[in-house]
Write an enzyme that holds these catalytic residues in place. Structure first.
Site, PDB file in Angstrom:
ATOM      1  N   SER A 102       0.813  -1.209   0.000  1.00  0.00           N
ATOM      2  CA  SER A 102       0.000   0.000   0.000  1.00  0.00           C
ATOM      3  C   SER A 102       0.853   1.269   0.000  1.00  0.00           C
ATOM      4  CB  SER A 102      -0.968  -0.031   1.185  1.00  0.00           C
ATOM      5  OG  SER A 102      -1.939   0.968   1.085  1.00  0.00           O
ATOM      6  N   ASP A 241      -2.178   6.441  -3.581  1.00  0.00           N
ATOM      7  CA  ASP A 241      -1.044   5.779  -2.936  1.00  0.00           C
ATOM      8  C   ASP A 241      -0.557   4.641  -3.826  1.00  0.00           C
ATOM      9  OD1 ASP A 241      -3.138   4.019  -2.546  1.00  0.00           O
ATOM     10  OD2 ASP A 241      -2.496   3.427  -0.534  1.00  0.00           O
ATOM     11  N   ASP A 243      -0.933   1.459  -4.137  1.00  0.00           N
ATOM     12  CA  ASP A 243      -1.843   0.488  -4.748  1.00  0.00           C
ATOM     13  C   ASP A 243      -3.175   1.116  -5.136  1.00  0.00           C
ATOM     14  OD1 ASP A 243      -2.756   0.770  -2.127  1.00  0.00           O
ATOM     15  OD2 ASP A 243      -3.434  -1.309  -1.995  1.00  0.00           O
ATOM     16  N   ASP A 245      -5.690   2.485  -3.629  1.00  0.00           N
ATOM     17  CA  ASP A 245      -6.964   2.345  -2.923  1.00  0.00           C
ATOM     18  C   ASP A 245      -7.229   3.536  -2.009  1.00  0.00           C
ATOM     19  OD1 ASP A 245      -5.139   1.794  -0.914  1.00  0.00           O
ATOM     20  OD2 ASP A 245      -6.117  -0.050  -0.230  1.00  0.00           O
TER      21      ASP A 245
END
Length: 445
Positions: A102, A241, A243, A245
């Protein structure tokens, strides 16, 4: 008994250190594969990753694990976490896997698991998979070993799905947008989606090299984006960010707009259109008290959960809400996605910006937040929150904040950190109480 591998968002840690080693990743593939092999049909798992260097290693290890127990692997390459969730459901797969840490730096990595419905696994499923890690594995017969293949159409399918969440009668023509993809998973799909909708686009963080993901960019470090928005006189800035999400917005004056303000905006908009379900939204204990008061003024409720977007989603599903999220920028809109989707959330914000005709600086700041301070204290081991002096410091702070504020102390589920958050009407008191507790934790750690 506490769990050894799974935290609040899957498995995460420093690469080549337990639990993020190739050996453990292979075992996770075997254990998760065995857990989801049900019935006689050919089983499939969808695997995506972000752009960090270790993604190749972890992908290969997971493929080895899954195929060894008879699961076919569909490899997406670098794709956002919500894309993996969406494609898992769309492809009728038995399981989805995202390889990402993440917002963490490149040296870390992680494994997130999604069920066939596109939702993150429950605690019960993760606990069952973890239990299998310690047991002998039943390998597939030679003729039943799984196959692996890459899908080149994944990006286009996700972009199409994301664009379908944007109102058909609107376009982004004439809107100057700066987007920072954090050199992460959305570095191709996010600019493409915005460009296809007509935005005048300025892209940042779209040159991943394996080690620059989240490095002084993206939703956790918006300084470069703020400068670029001011420099180019853009209408809005979008920060994702690693990833993709999470979403953080920068308004046309270069000011940061966090997840609380974005949730307020999309909730009020949905309520006005008669599309808000549940009579409010779901957020975590970290969301500002100002958000709760603002929603109450609109006749809406705020249902709080513990930290973690998966717990937000679980509450949304259980209680019938369709909007929720976290202050950190996870915005979940289950009418469009099964998990936090930074790009989908950005499009909902852009839609309201276009329809309102107002500048972002006027539209996006929905309420005045109470003074809030969050500090992290790193610790080497043990349980600092059980130390007597830490307990006393917390009790004292709770007493002083009673009636005017809140205190949230928690151990991070993804890093060796104690997170100390306080908010209240008296800024000096908030700062003093946070410092008091952090000092006690440092001495105990």
């Amino acid at each position: 008994m506490g769990r050894r591998y799974f935290g609040t968002d899957g498995i995460r840690g420093r690469t080549n250190e337990s639990p993020m080693t190739a050996e453990i990743a292979m075992k996770v593939g075997q254990a998760a594969g065995a857990h989801f092999v049900r019935g006689e049909h050919r089983h499939r798992v969808v695997i995506g990753k972000d752009t960090r260097l270790s993604g190749y290693m972890m992908e290969s290890a997971l493929v080895a694990g899954f195929t060894s127990v008879g699961m076919d692997c569909v490899l997406l390459g670098p794709m956002p976490t919500p894309a993996v969730a969406m494609l898992t459901r769309s492809m009728r797969a038995d399981l989805g896997v995202m390889i990402s840490a993440s917002h963490n730096m490149f040296a870390d990595n992680g494994i997130k698991l999604f069920g066939p419905d596109g939702y993150k696994l429950s605690d019960d499923d993760e606990t069952a998979i973890e239990a299998r890690l310690e047991k002998p594995v039943k390998l597939a017969a030679s003729a039943d070993i799984g196959r692996a293949h890459r899908v080149e159409s994944a990006r286009g399918r996700y972009v199409h799905a994301v664009k379908s969440s944007f109102p058909e009668h609107l376009r982004l023509d004439g809107l100057r947008v700066v987007i920072d993809c954090a050199h992460g998973a959305a570095y191709e799909v996010a600019p493409l989606a915005l460009w296809e909708l007509g935005a005048e686009l300025i892209s940042m963080g779209v040159n991943p090299n394996g080690v620059n993901i989240n490095d002084q960019c993206g939703s956790t470090d918006t300084r470069a984006l703020q400068d670029k928005v001011r420099e180019t006189r853009a209408d809005i800035g979008i920060a994702l960010d690693g990833d993709a999400d999470r979403l953080i917005i920068v308004d046309n004056e270069g000011r940061v707009v966090d997840g609380d303000q974005l949730m307020a905006l999309v909730a009020v908009g949905a309520h006005r259109r008669g599309e808000l379900r549940g009579g409010g939204i779901v957020a975590t204990v970290m969301s500002n008290l100002g958000l709760e008061r603002f929603l109450a003024e609109q006749g809406l409720s705020l249902h709080r959960t513990k930290v973690g977007d998966r717990y937000v989603v679980e509450a949304m599903r259980a209680e019938g809400f369709n909007i929720g999220g976290e202050q950190s920028g996870h915005i979940v809109m289950t009418d469009h996605a099964t998990t936090g989707d930074g790009l989908v959330a950005a499009l909902q914000v852009l839609a309201q910006l276009v329809e309102s005709g107002k500048p972002a600086s006027e539209l996006l700041h929905q309420f005045d937040p109470l003074p809030q301070l969050l500090k992290n204290v790193r610790f080497a081991g043990g349980e600092p929150l059980k130390d007597e002096k830490v307990i006393a410091a917390i009790a004292d702070a709770e007493e002083k904040l009673t009636g005017t504020g809140r205190l949230v102390i928690r151990k991070s589920g993804t890093e060796p950190l104690i997170r100390v958050m306080a908010e209240g009407e008296d800024k000096r008191l908030v700062e003093a109480m946070v410092d008091q507790i952090c000092d006690a934790v440092r001495k105990a750690a």
